[in-house]
Design a protein around this motif. Structure first.
Motif, short mmCIF file in Angstrom:
data_model
loop_
_atom_site.label_atom_id
_atom_site.label_comp_id
_atom_site.label_asym_id
_atom_site.label_seq_id
_atom_site.Cartn_x
_atom_site.Cartn_y
_atom_site.Cartn_z
N THR A 32 -4.80 7.19 -7.74
CA THR A 32 -4.23 6.07 -8.47
C THR A 32 -3.51 5.14 -7.50
O THR A 32 -2.77 5.58 -6.62
CB THR A 32 -3.22 6.58 -9.52
N VAL A 33 -3.74 3.86 -7.66
CA VAL A 33 -3.10 2.86 -6.80
C VAL A 33 -1.85 2.35 -7.49
O VAL A 33 -1.88 1.91 -8.65
CB VAL A 33 -4.06 1.69 -6.50
N GLN A 34 -0.74 2.41 -6.79
CA GLN A 34 0.54 1.93 -7.31
C GLN A 34 0.91 0.62 -6.62
O GLN A 34 0.56 0.40 -5.46
CB GLN A 34 1.64 2.97 -7.04
N VAL A 35 1.61 -0.24 -7.35
CA VAL A 35 2.06 -1.52 -6.79
C VAL A 35 3.40 -1.32 -6.08
O VAL A 35 4.34 -0.79 -6.66
CB VAL A 35 2.19 -2.60 -7.87
N SER A 36 3.44 -1.71 -4.82
CA SER A 36 4.66 -1.56 -4.01
C SER A 36 5.79 -2.41 -4.57
O SER A 36 5.56 -3.52 -5.08
CB SER A 36 4.36 -1.98 -2.57
N PRO A 37 7.04 -1.94 -4.46
CA PRO A 37 8.19 -2.75 -4.88
C PRO A 37 8.56 -3.83 -3.87
O PRO A 37 9.50 -4.60 -4.09
CB PRO A 37 9.30 -1.71 -5.02
N ALA A 38 7.85 -3.90 -2.75
CA ALA A 38 8.18 -4.89 -1.72
C ALA A 38 8.16 -6.30 -2.31
O ALA A 38 7.30 -6.63 -3.14
CB ALA A 38 7.19 -4.80 -0.57
N THR A 39 9.08 -7.13 -1.86
CA THR A 39 9.16 -8.51 -2.34
C THR A 39 8.86 -9.54 -1.26
O THR A 39 8.76 -10.73 -1.55
CB THR A 39 10.56 -8.80 -2.93
N THR A 40 8.72 -9.09 -0.02
CA THR A 40 8.38 -9.99 1.08
C THR A 40 7.27 -9.37 1.92
O THR A 40 7.05 -8.14 1.89
CB THR A 40 9.58 -10.27 1.99
N ALA A 41 6.59 -10.23 2.68
CA ALA A 41 5.53 -9.73 3.56
C ALA A 41 6.09 -8.75 4.58
O ALA A 41 5.44 -7.75 4.92
CB ALA A 41 4.86 -10.91 4.26
N GLU A 42 7.28 -9.03 5.07
CA GLU A 42 7.90 -8.16 6.06
C GLU A 42 8.14 -6.76 5.48
O GLU A 42 7.88 -5.75 6.13
CB GLU A 42 9.21 -8.75 6.55
N GLN A 43 8.64 -6.71 4.25
CA GLN A 43 8.88 -5.42 3.61
C GLN A 43 7.58 -4.66 3.39
O GLN A 43 7.54 -3.43 3.48
CB GLN A 43 9.59 -5.62 2.27
N ALA A 44 6.51 -5.37 3.11
CA ALA A 44 5.21 -4.75 2.86
C ALA A 44 4.50 -4.35 4.16
O ALA A 44 3.53 -3.60 4.13
CB ALA A 44 4.32 -5.70 2.07
N GLY A 45 4.98 -4.87 5.28
CA GLY A 45 4.32 -4.58 6.56
C GLY A 45 3.12 -5.48 6.82
O GLY A 45 2.28 -5.16 7.66
N LEU A 46 3.05 -6.61 6.12
CA LEU A 46 1.96 -7.56 6.31
C LEU A 46 2.29 -8.52 7.45
O LEU A 46 3.41 -9.03 7.54
CB LEU A 46 1.72 -8.35 5.02
N VAL A 47 1.30 -8.76 8.32
CA VAL A 47 1.52 -9.66 9.44
C VAL A 47 0.54 -10.82 9.37
O VAL A 47 -0.55 -10.71 8.80
CB VAL A 47 1.37 -8.92 10.80
N ASP A 48 0.92 -11.93 9.96
CA ASP A 48 0.08 -13.12 10.02
C ASP A 48 -0.92 -12.97 11.15
O ASP A 48 -0.55 -12.86 12.32
CB ASP A 48 0.98 -14.35 10.25
N VAL A 49 -2.21 -12.95 10.80
CA VAL A 49 -3.25 -12.74 11.80
C VAL A 49 -3.22 -13.83 12.88
O VAL A 49 -3.55 -13.57 14.04
CB VAL A 49 -4.64 -12.68 11.12
N ALA A 50 -2.81 -15.03 12.52
CA ALA A 50 -2.76 -16.13 13.48
C ALA A 50 -1.80 -15.86 14.63
O ALA A 50 -1.94 -16.45 15.71
CB ALA A 50 -2.40 -17.43 12.78
N THR A 51 -0.82 -14.98 14.43
CA THR A 51 0.09 -14.64 15.52
C THR A 51 -0.60 -13.76 16.56
O THR A 51 -0.15 -13.68 17.71
CB THR A 51 1.34 -13.92 14.99
N LEU A 52 -1.70 -13.11 16.18
CA LEU A 52 -2.45 -12.25 17.09
C LEU A 52 -3.69 -12.94 17.63
O LEU A 52 -4.16 -12.61 18.72
CB LEU A 52 -2.86 -10.96 16.36
N ALA A 53 -4.24 -13.87 16.85
CA ALA A 53 -5.44 -14.61 17.26
C ALA A 53 -5.24 -16.07 16.86
O ALA A 53 -5.74 -16.51 15.82
CB ALA A 53 -6.68 -14.04 16.59
N PRO A 54 -4.51 -16.85 17.68
CA PRO A 54 -4.17 -18.22 17.31
C PRO A 54 -5.36 -19.15 17.10
O PRO A 54 -5.25 -20.15 16.40
CB PRO A 54 -3.31 -18.69 18.49
#
Length: 248
Positions: A32-54
Motif C-alpha cells: 500500500t502506498v501512503q502519502v507523506s506528511p511532507a509539506t516542502t520539497a526539502e522535507q520530501a527529499g526532492l531535488v531540482d535536477v537542474a542543479t545537477l545538470a544545468p
C-alpha cells in the motif's frame, strides 16, 4: 451414485495428503502506498535536477497549458523537474552520456503531486470537455481514458518517474539550435502509436526510441511499454510513499 462417490473420496484423500509444495501459494499483495506528511520539497527529499545538470531542457508541460487538460495543472507552480536524489543523480548521468553526442534530454514531467493526479482523474470524468481531443486522443473516446491511459494513482508521485525525450543540437549548449528527435508520436498522445514497440512507426522513429531506451537503461531506468517517454528509476527509493508537495 456409488460409482461416482468412490473416486471422489479417493481424490479428497489425495488432496489432504498433499505436501505444502503441491499447494499453490497466493501471489503477494502489492504494498500500500501512503502519502507523506511532507509539506516542502526539502522535507520530501526532492531535488531540482537542474542543479545537477544545468544544460538539461526542462519543459514541464503541466506547469503550462500545453498538455492534455488544456490548462495549468494544480500542484505545478514552477517549471522544475523534481526527483528524489538517487533518481535525479541517475538522470544527470544520462544527460552527461548524451552530451558527448551533441544530444540532450528534454523533460516533459518528473515528480507529480498527488493533487495533480486527482485533477487528471477529475478531467477524465468531465466528458463534455473535448478541447484537446484532436491533439491528444484523436482516435480514442475520452470515456475510455481512465485506467489504460490515466491512472488514479501515479508512480510519478513517488519521485522516481520521469517523462522525457531527446533533442539534437547543431551547436552544443545552444538550445535555440536544438530540434526534438522524431519519435513517431508526441508526448501524452493517448493512442497505441505511443506504445514503445508500436508497429505503426518508421524504422527511423524506432531507432530514435531505441536510442532513448538504451541511454535510460544504462543508468537504471525502466520503460513503461505503453508510453515511449515514460521511465522509472529502479529500485525506487520510496516505493510505498507518495508525495503531495507543490512544485515551486
Amino acid at each position: 451414485m456409488r460409482l461416482f462417490l468412490l473416486p471422489l473420496l479417493a481424490f479428497a484423500a489425495t488432496a489432504c495428503a498433499a505436501t505444502p509444495v503441491d499447494v499453490a501459494t497466493p501471489a503477494p499483495a502489492r504494498p500500500t502506498v501512503q502519502v507523506s506528511p511532507a509539506t516542502t520539497a526539502e522535507q520530501a527529499g526532492l531535488v531540482d535536477v537542474a542543479t545537477l545538470a544545468p544544460d538539461i531542457r526542462v519543459e514541464m508541460r503541466y506547469a503550462g497549458s500545453d498538455n492534455f487538460t488544456g490548462a495549468v495543472v494544480p500542484g505545478y507552480e514552477a517549471r522544475k523537474c523534481l526527483l528524489l536524489e538517487p533518481a535525479a543523480e541517475a538522470l544527470a548521468k544520462v544527460q552527461a552520456d548524451l552530451r558527448s553526442q551533441d544530444l540532450s534530454l528534454t523533460i516533459f514531467d518528473c515528480y507529480r503531486p498527488v493533487r495533480a493526479v486527482h485533477a487528471f482523474v477529475d478531467w477524465a470524468h468531465h466528458l463534455s470537455d473535448q478541447r484537446t481531443k484532436a491533439e491528444h486522443y484523436p482516435n480514442v473516446d475520452k470515456s475510455t481514458l481512465l485506467g489504460p491511459y490515466i491512472a488514479e494513482t501515479s508512480g510519478h508521485s513517488r519521485g522516481a518517474t520521469v517523462d522525457l525525450g531527446i533533442i539534437r543540437c547543431k551547436q552544443r549548449y545552444d538550445e535555440a539550435l536544438c530540434d526534438p528527435l522524431d519519435m513517431g508520436a508526441d508526448f501524452d498522445l493517448f493512442d497505441p502509436r505511443a506504445n514503445t514497440d508500436s508497429p505503426a512507426i518508421t524504422e527511423a522513429q524506432r531507432a530514435n526510441r531505441q536510442l532513448l531506451l538504451d541511454a535510460m537503461k544504462q543508468r537504471g531506468f525502466v520503460n513503461y511499454p505503453m508510453e515511449w517517454w515514460h521511465f522509472t528509476f529502479k529500485p525506487e527509493p520510496t516505493p510505498t510513499t507518495a508525495y503531495d508537495v507543490p512544485v515551486k
